[in-house]
Write a protein that holds these residues in place. Structure first.
Motif, mmCIF file in Angstrom:
data_model
loop_
_atom_site.group_PDB
_atom_site.id
_atom_site.type_symbol
_atom_site.label_atom_id
_atom_site.label_comp_id
_atom_site.label_asym_id
_atom_site.label_seq_id
_atom_site.Cartn_x
_atom_site.Cartn_y
_atom_site.Cartn_z
ATOM 1 N N PHE A 20 -20.339 -2.142 -5.275
ATOM 2 C CA PHE A 20 -21.800 -2.140 -5.126
ATOM 3 C C PHE A 20 -22.352 -3.383 -4.428
ATOM 4 O O PHE A 20 -23.232 -3.267 -3.569
ATOM 5 C CB PHE A 20 -22.464 -1.927 -6.482
ATOM 6 C CG PHE A 20 -22.142 -0.568 -7.075
ATOM 7 C CD1 PHE A 20 -22.555 0.593 -6.451
ATOM 8 C CD2 PHE A 20 -21.411 -0.463 -8.245
ATOM 9 C CE1 PHE A 20 -22.262 1.840 -6.983
ATOM 10 C CE2 PHE A 20 -21.105 0.767 -8.787
ATOM 11 C CZ PHE A 20 -21.524 1.934 -8.155
ATOM 12 N N VAL B 162 -17.184 15.140 -5.765
ATOM 13 C CA VAL B 162 -18.125 14.012 -5.683
ATOM 14 C C VAL B 162 -18.373 13.414 -7.061
ATOM 15 O O VAL B 162 -18.381 12.195 -7.253
ATOM 16 C CB VAL B 162 -19.443 14.459 -5.030
ATOM 17 C CG1 VAL B 162 -20.499 13.347 -5.138
ATOM 18 C CG2 VAL B 162 -19.226 14.829 -3.581
ATOM 19 N N ALA B 163 -18.558 14.259 -8.061
ATOM 20 C CA ALA B 163 -18.791 13.770 -9.423
ATOM 21 C C ALA B 163 -17.586 13.011 -9.943
ATOM 22 O O ALA B 163 -17.718 11.969 -10.611
ATOM 23 C CB ALA B 163 -19.125 14.947 -10.333
ATOM 24 N N VAL C 86 -15.255 11.383 -8.130
ATOM 25 C CA VAL C 86 -15.161 10.089 -7.427
ATOM 26 C C VAL C 86 -16.197 9.105 -7.956
ATOM 27 O O VAL C 86 -15.907 7.925 -8.195
ATOM 28 C CB VAL C 86 -15.330 10.300 -5.908
ATOM 29 C CG1 VAL C 86 -15.433 8.946 -5.201
ATOM 30 C CG2 VAL C 86 -14.166 11.100 -5.355
ATOM 31 N N ALA C 87 -17.430 9.581 -8.172
ATOM 32 C CA ALA C 87 -18.480 8.703 -8.703
ATOM 33 C C ALA C 87 -18.112 8.185 -10.084
ATOM 34 O O ALA C 87 -18.317 7.006 -10.405
ATOM 35 C CB ALA C 87 -19.806 9.452 -8.750
ATOM 36 N N THR C 88 -17.526 9.050 -10.916
ATOM 37 C CA THR C 88 -17.118 8.627 -12.261
ATOM 38 C C THR C 88 -16.038 7.570 -12.191
ATOM 39 O O THR C 88 -16.067 6.566 -12.924
ATOM 40 C CB THR C 88 -16.627 9.842 -13.065
ATOM 41 O OG1 THR C 88 -17.657 10.820 -13.123
ATOM 42 C CG2 THR C 88 -16.214 9.429 -14.464
ATOM 43 N N LYS D 141 -18.974 19.561 -5.141
ATOM 44 C CA LYS D 141 -19.777 18.848 -6.138
ATOM 45 C C LYS D 141 -18.893 18.259 -7.220
ATOM 46 O O LYS D 141 -19.123 17.146 -7.699
ATOM 47 C CB LYS D 141 -20.810 19.793 -6.748
ATOM 48 C CG LYS D 141 -21.905 20.224 -5.781
ATOM 49 C CD LYS D 141 -22.938 21.098 -6.485
ATOM 50 C CE LYS D 141 -24.052 21.495 -5.529
ATOM 51 N NZ LYS D 141 -25.064 22.360 -6.195
ATOM 52 N N CYS D 142 -17.858 19.017 -7.622
ATOM 53 C CA CYS D 142 -16.951 18.499 -8.649
ATOM 54 C C CYS D 142 -16.203 17.274 -8.147
ATOM 55 O O CYS D 142 -16.019 16.285 -8.882
ATOM 56 C CB CYS D 142 -15.955 19.583 -9.064
ATOM 57 S SG CYS D 142 -16.744 21.028 -9.822
ATOM 58 N N ILE E 62 -15.453 5.437 -9.740
ATOM 59 C CA ILE E 62 -16.027 4.180 -9.234
ATOM 60 C C ILE E 62 -16.788 3.460 -10.340
ATOM 61 O O ILE E 62 -16.681 2.237 -10.506
ATOM 62 C CB ILE E 62 -16.941 4.456 -8.027
ATOM 63 C CG1 ILE E 62 -16.107 4.905 -6.821
ATOM 64 C CG2 ILE E 62 -17.751 3.208 -7.668
ATOM 65 C CD1 ILE E 62 -16.946 5.302 -5.614
ATOM 66 N N ILE E 63 -17.565 4.210 -11.124
ATOM 67 C CA ILE E 63 -18.342 3.587 -12.206
ATOM 68 C C ILE E 63 -17.411 2.979 -13.237
ATOM 69 O O ILE E 63 -17.633 1.859 -13.737
ATOM 70 C CB ILE E 63 -19.280 4.630 -12.850
ATOM 71 C CG1 ILE E 63 -20.379 5.029 -11.853
ATOM 72 C CG2 ILE E 63 -19.885 4.096 -14.130
ATOM 73 C CD1 ILE E 63 -21.231 6.193 -12.317
ATOM 74 N N ASN F 259 -15.478 -3.444 -7.776
ATOM 75 C CA ASN F 259 -16.918 -3.189 -7.768
ATOM 76 C C ASN F 259 -17.412 -3.168 -6.330
ATOM 77 O O ASN F 259 -17.575 -4.215 -5.710
ATOM 78 C CB ASN F 259 -17.667 -4.250 -8.569
ATOM 79 C CG ASN F 259 -19.143 -3.907 -8.734
ATOM 80 O OD1 ASN F 259 -19.620 -2.917 -8.195
ATOM 81 N ND2 ASN F 259 -19.856 -4.716 -9.484
#
Length: 497
Positions: free
Chosen positions: A34, A15-16, A18-20, A12-13, A22-23, A32
């Protein structure tokens, strides 16, 4: 032992994290993913069956689409682009806030500009090359035979100018006492007739219309009437609280609505702008300009350039010639009008399962075909369009004969029509289909040897029955100079004097 306290990695850490990342990368325009992900999720699906000639994904949802002789011009929310009519390949693209097409065929141009910024540019639709620049205009109106702009030296000191679409000098200029804060950018609403159409077909799918002989500008609670043939303001009117002024078909219409006995009573009068004299008057005809308690009129009448739509005291729908007040079409009881232009009308039969085509000024119907009870229809210069649901279907017809030009199984919206085909679209996908032969369908007459659908007892329009003659057509082949038609334009696209 609590979860996540073992020696293994914290999924979970990770994934969080990587998501941060990317954002942050997307927000700083470094990378980008998306749009690419969305394109993959919404990958191309055929817009219709049979398939379109070409299908392309554009940069944004289209606001307006216009077909010229060689290009398809697409206005989006923050850009405008042109694509080849033959292949759909992008020809050019520009970031702008608004865009509008003036002219027609090989005389078409694209006017572009930015909100809250004075001026505009006139582009060639095929190449995107700038043909003319202006740095003062605050509003633009586009027509098939002209382009209008207005520029202001002060709040009450403005000049309205008319240009040939590809002209470099104004055809005429006339003063206006301001334009009001509601007028800006491209094609601000004037006091004319509002189109009668359906949401499945774009309002201006047929491209720009001819410039009307009169235009009504709402300025500070008054109506300034401009004669576009003379190039000058001919009247300044102040409507009272019970009146709605509209300028349609070369006449100034005054619709009076009064509330008595718990209902609204209507009277329509048409005046000659040259001398202010009343030309015709109809009592009891409701133009649907009022839609609430107190009979307050907030809407322009429905119709087209030279005709208006009303409801008789017997609750039958009418199409009225705005120039002389003649009733050009009267619907039967329970027969709602679906679409109208200056030549034709489409109405749903009282049985709910048929569509009837009429030529204005001709008493008998021209054609009749079965449709679904919830089918809608529109008229868009080159064709009559029928849209059905469950199953989804788009059918383009010759408006005079009812002959099918194309039939598609599709849920797309009709965005634009040209002489040889139409553009349909759904989301960011647009595609072009050509008019052509269609298979015979039960209940629909087979076209005759001349390509027209047979109409029982139809021998063509007789003299004086409302059908245009060979001398009543302008350079683009459209009717003009008739009792309900505008003046024919000259060969260079300028209105006749």
């Amino acid at each position: 032992m609590a979860k996540g306290t073992t020696g293994g990695p914290c999924v979970k850490c990770l994934v969080a994290f990587v998501a941060t990342v990317i954002i942050v990368l997307a927000a700083t325009n470094v990378w980008n993913p998306f749009p690419t992900v969305w394109d993959w999720v919404g990958r191309n699906q055929p817009l219709s069956e049979p398939d379109v000639v070409w299908q392309q994904r554009i940069g944004g949802t289209p606001k307006t689409v216009t077909i010229t002789d060689t290009a398809v011009v697409v206005e989006e929310r923050l850009a405008v682009e042109a694509r080849s009519l033959a292949s759909g390949v992008q020809l050019w693209r520009k970031k702008v806030d608004w865009a509008a097409v003036a002219g027609g065929g090989d005389s078409a141009v694209v006017a572009i500009g930015h909100l809250l910024v004075k001026g505009y540019e006139v582009l060639d639709p095929s190449s995107g090359a700038v043909r003319r620049r202006d740095d003062q205009a605050v509003a633009v109106w586009t027509y098939r035979n002209a382009l209008l702009d207005v520029r202001c030296a002060g709040p009450r000191d403005c000049l309205l100018s008319a240009w040939a679409p590809r002209g470099t000098k104004p055809l005429w200029t006339t003063p206006l006492p301001g334009i009001g804060f509601v007028l800006f950018a491209d094609n601000p609403e004037l006091l004319g007739a509002r189109p009668l159409t359906t949401r499945q077909v774009a309002v201006h799918a047929g491209g720009p219309e001819l410039m009307p002989p009169l235009l009504g500008f709402p300025i500070d609670g008054r109506v300034h009437v401009v004669d576009t043939a003379l190039g000058r303001t001919v009247q300044e009117l102040q409507p009272d609280q019970h009146q709605r002024i509209s300028v349609v078909g070369g006449r100034v219409l005054r619709t009076v609505a009064t509330s008595e006995d718990g209902t609204c009573y209507f009277t329509v009068e048409a005046h000659d702008p040259a001398n202010g004299q009343r030309v015709w008057r109809k009592a009891g005809v409701n133009l649907r300009t009022a839609n609430g308690a107190g009979c307050v009129q907030r809407e322009n009448p429905a119709g087209s350039q030279n005709v208006i739509v009303g409801v008789s005291p017997e609750r039958r729908e009418l199409v009225i010639d705005a120039y002389d007040g003649r009733t050009l079409w009267t619907g039967a009881e329970g027969e709602p009008l679906l679409a109208v232009d200056d030549r034709y009308a489409l109405a749903r039969g009282a049985d709910g399962g048929s569509l009837k085509g009429y030529e204005l000024g001709v008493r008998a119907q021209r054609w009749n075909r079965p449709v679904q009870p919830d089918a809608n229809a529109a008229l868009a210069r080159y064709a009559a369009v029928v849209v059905e649901r469950k199953p989804d279907r788009i059918i383009a017809l010759d408006p005079r004969t009812g002959r099918e030009l194309i039939r598609l199984n599709s849920s797309a919206k009709v965005l634009a029509l040209g002489p040889g085909g139409m553009v349909i679209g759904e989301g960011r996908e647009i595609g072009y289909v050509r008019f052509g032969a269609v298979p015979e369908q039960p209940g629909i007459p087979r076209p005759g040897p001349d390509g027209t659908a047979p109409v029982p007892g139809d021998t063509g329009p007789a003299p004086g029955d409302g059908g245009p003659g060979p001398d009543d057509a302008g350079p683009d082949g459209q009717p003009c100079d008739g009792p309900k038609e505008p003046s024919c334009p000259t060969r260079n696209g300028a209105p006749e004097r």
